[in-house]
Design an enzyme around this catalytic site. Structure first.
Site, PDB file in Angstrom:
ATOM      1  N   HIS A 216       0.850  -1.190   0.000  1.00  0.00           N
ATOM      2  CA  HIS A 216       0.000   0.000   0.000  1.00  0.00           C
ATOM      3  C   HIS A 216       0.885   1.239   0.000  1.00  0.00           C
ATOM      4  CE1 HIS A 216      -3.186   2.821   1.102  1.00  0.00           C
ATOM      5  NE2 HIS A 216      -4.014   1.878   0.689  1.00  0.00           N
TER       6      HIS A 216
ATOM      7  N   ASP B 225      -7.937  -5.186  -0.505  1.00  0.00           N
ATOM      8  CA  ASP B 225      -8.387  -6.035  -1.620  1.00  0.00           C
ATOM      9  C   ASP B 225      -8.087  -7.512  -1.422  1.00  0.00           C
ATOM     10  OD1 ASP B 225      -7.418  -3.282  -3.557  1.00  0.00           O
ATOM     11  OD2 ASP B 225      -9.461  -4.003  -3.332  1.00  0.00           O
TER      12      ASP B 225
END
Ligand code: SDX
Length: 437
Positions: free
Chosen positions: A312, A369
């Protein structure tokens, strides 16, 4: 309100320049370089805007080192456990949780605007059968601006009521368009929204019921969907929200700005990752490759092969949303008695990634996700629809940021600078000049 109680000094070519420092309400520091080029003749260069803030915002706070995420000050953990998605959407867009009266009014408006114009139904039949639902979604959303032109692009100040109606319209119609795009993809007739069902139950009914077989709406599935949509509702200046703000900065209407956000979200590095995670897990399952070997392939690829659902830009620890989604996933599959082999592979991948030096040294952890697709699969949503689900969740965040940007006293057209590295001036040679005119 942020205060600027100190300055940053820049020593450049024998001169010292001072720039104000903005301190946010959670003590984040920003050096305001609005006067940089005037003072120094230089601009900053920051690929990916890794160190660059585009605005001050009061919508979402996140701390990537501590794994903190709050919407309008409320921790997402509290909202996921105690609220419904439409209430959180109201909070993000309006800045406060709805009162009972506001909740009733909001629910009534969502019902009132849940249908799409009958002429729009025909658009679906003009897309090829294999059309990706994200392409359909963005096309349908920008088309809404032709059916509902109330948000003219030429009035600098949109009336508050017009924005409220457009936001509600979009919140309700995106859900209908999403369900219709699924029905179109499987060749079944559209199922219309019902006023007696709440947001998530309505969506599930439009997705899975049919004229010959009613769909049993299970409360556990409704709860899981509310949690998923809440956790996707906003994430400060992520790629797609930044796209909505950038397009909106040209005073583009809400529908067209959100259509740009949908296109940005579609990318496999962003919202498209939830579909890529399932592709990756299916590849491991179908190829017989061990998790260990797959991870070694990723590490050896030097960034060409990614472990989707990991890493991320901001979180350098476990994404707080992934923690909640992982538990929601385990709980729902247990209640539905679903035994998905992909979940076992996901658990093994996570365990591997959390102990491998390559991932630890780069602060790569599961993100939002990684497990969401397993839940969508258990509900019966096909992987091509996963990023559409992300867009449904992120819509209130996009709306909130579009509104906040237009109301910002420092509102400006977004137009970044560059450093030119092309050829210096040169003259057209005779042989390069065109003869025909
Ligand atoms: C979302 O911004 C948001 O808030 C987004 C989001 C939201 O709610 O809106 O949280 C939603 O988009 C989540 C992210 C979903 N994307 C994926 O799961 C795709 C896989 N992840 C990577 O593409 C990557 O982690 C990014 C794009 C998410 C972040 O990448 P950065 O910040 O640009 O970091 P980087 O690419 O410079 O990576 C640093 C290093 C590199 O290795 P080195 O060059 O240092 O050797 O880490 C490696 C990268 O190769 N790396 C990975 C990896 N992610 C980074 N290696 C393998 N697998 C990965 N997933």
């Amino acid at each position: 309100m942020p205060t600027s109680d100190d300055v940053a000094s820049l020593h450049f070519r024998g001169q010292t320049h001072e720039f104000p420092v903005i301190t946010g309400s959670e003590n984040e520091l920003g050096i305001d370089i609005a006067a940089l080029r005037k003072k120094t003749g230089a601009v900053t260069l920051d690929y990916g805007y890794i160190n660059t803030g585009s605005c001050e915002s009061a919508i979402t706070y996140l701390d990537g080192e501590k794994g903190i995420l709050r919407y309008r000050g409320y921790p997402v953990e509290d909202l996921a456990a105690n609220s419904r998605f439409v209430e959180v959407a109201y909070l993000l867009i309006n800045g406060h949780m709805p009162t009972p009266h506001e909740r009733t009014e909001w629910s009534g408006l969502l019902n009132q605007h849940s249908m799409i114009h009958e002429d729009m139904r025909h658009f679906f039949y003009r897309f090829p059968d294999h059309a990706h639902p994200m392409a359909i979604l963005s096309a349908m959303v920008v088309s809404l601006s032709t059916f509902y032109p109330e948000l003219s692009q030429h009035r600098p100040e949109e009336p508050e009521e017009a924005i409220h109606i457009a936001a509600t319209r979009l919140m309700s119609k995106l859900r209908t368009v999403a369900a219709f795009s699924y029905k179109k993809s499987i060749g079944e007739p559209f199922v219309y929204p019902r006023h007696d069902l709440k947001y998530c139950a309505n969506f599930l009914n439009m997705m899975f019921s049919s004229p010959v077989c009613p769909y049993e709406i299970r409360p556990e599935v409704v709860k899981a969907l509310n949690v998923l949509l809440i956790l996707h509702a906003d994430h400060e200046q992520n790629c797609s929200t930044a796209a909505v703000r950038l397009v909106g900065s040209a005073r583009v209407n809400l529908y067209a700005s959100v259509a740009a956000g949908i296109c940005a979200l579609w990318g496999p590095l962003h919202g498209g990752a939830n579909q890529m995670v399932i592709d990756m897990l299916e590849e491991i399952r179908d190829s017989g490759t061990s998790v260990r070997d797959y991870v070694e392939q990723v590490k050896a690829s030097k960034g060409r092969k990614l472990l989707y659902g990991f890493g991320h830009r901001v979180y350098k620890t476990y994404d707080p949303r992934a923690k909640i989604i992982k538990k929601c996933c385990d709980d729902l599959l247990s209640v539905l008695k679903v035994n998905d082999p992909l979940l076992d592979i996901a658990h093994e991948l996570e365990a591997y990634g959390l102990h491998d030096e390559y991932f630890l040294s780069r602060n790569l952890y599961p993100n939002v996700d990684f497990y969401s697709g397993i839940i969508y699969r258990a509900i019966g949503i096909p992987k091509e629809m996963f990023t559409v689900m992300f867009a449904l969740g992120r819509l209130p965040g996009w709306i909130a940021h579009w509104k906040e940007a237009r109301e910002d006293p420092r509102f400006k057209l977004q137009r970044p600078r560059q450093i030119y590295v092309g050829p210096n001036m040169r003259v057209l040679r005779d042989e390069d000049k065109t003869r025909e005119h």
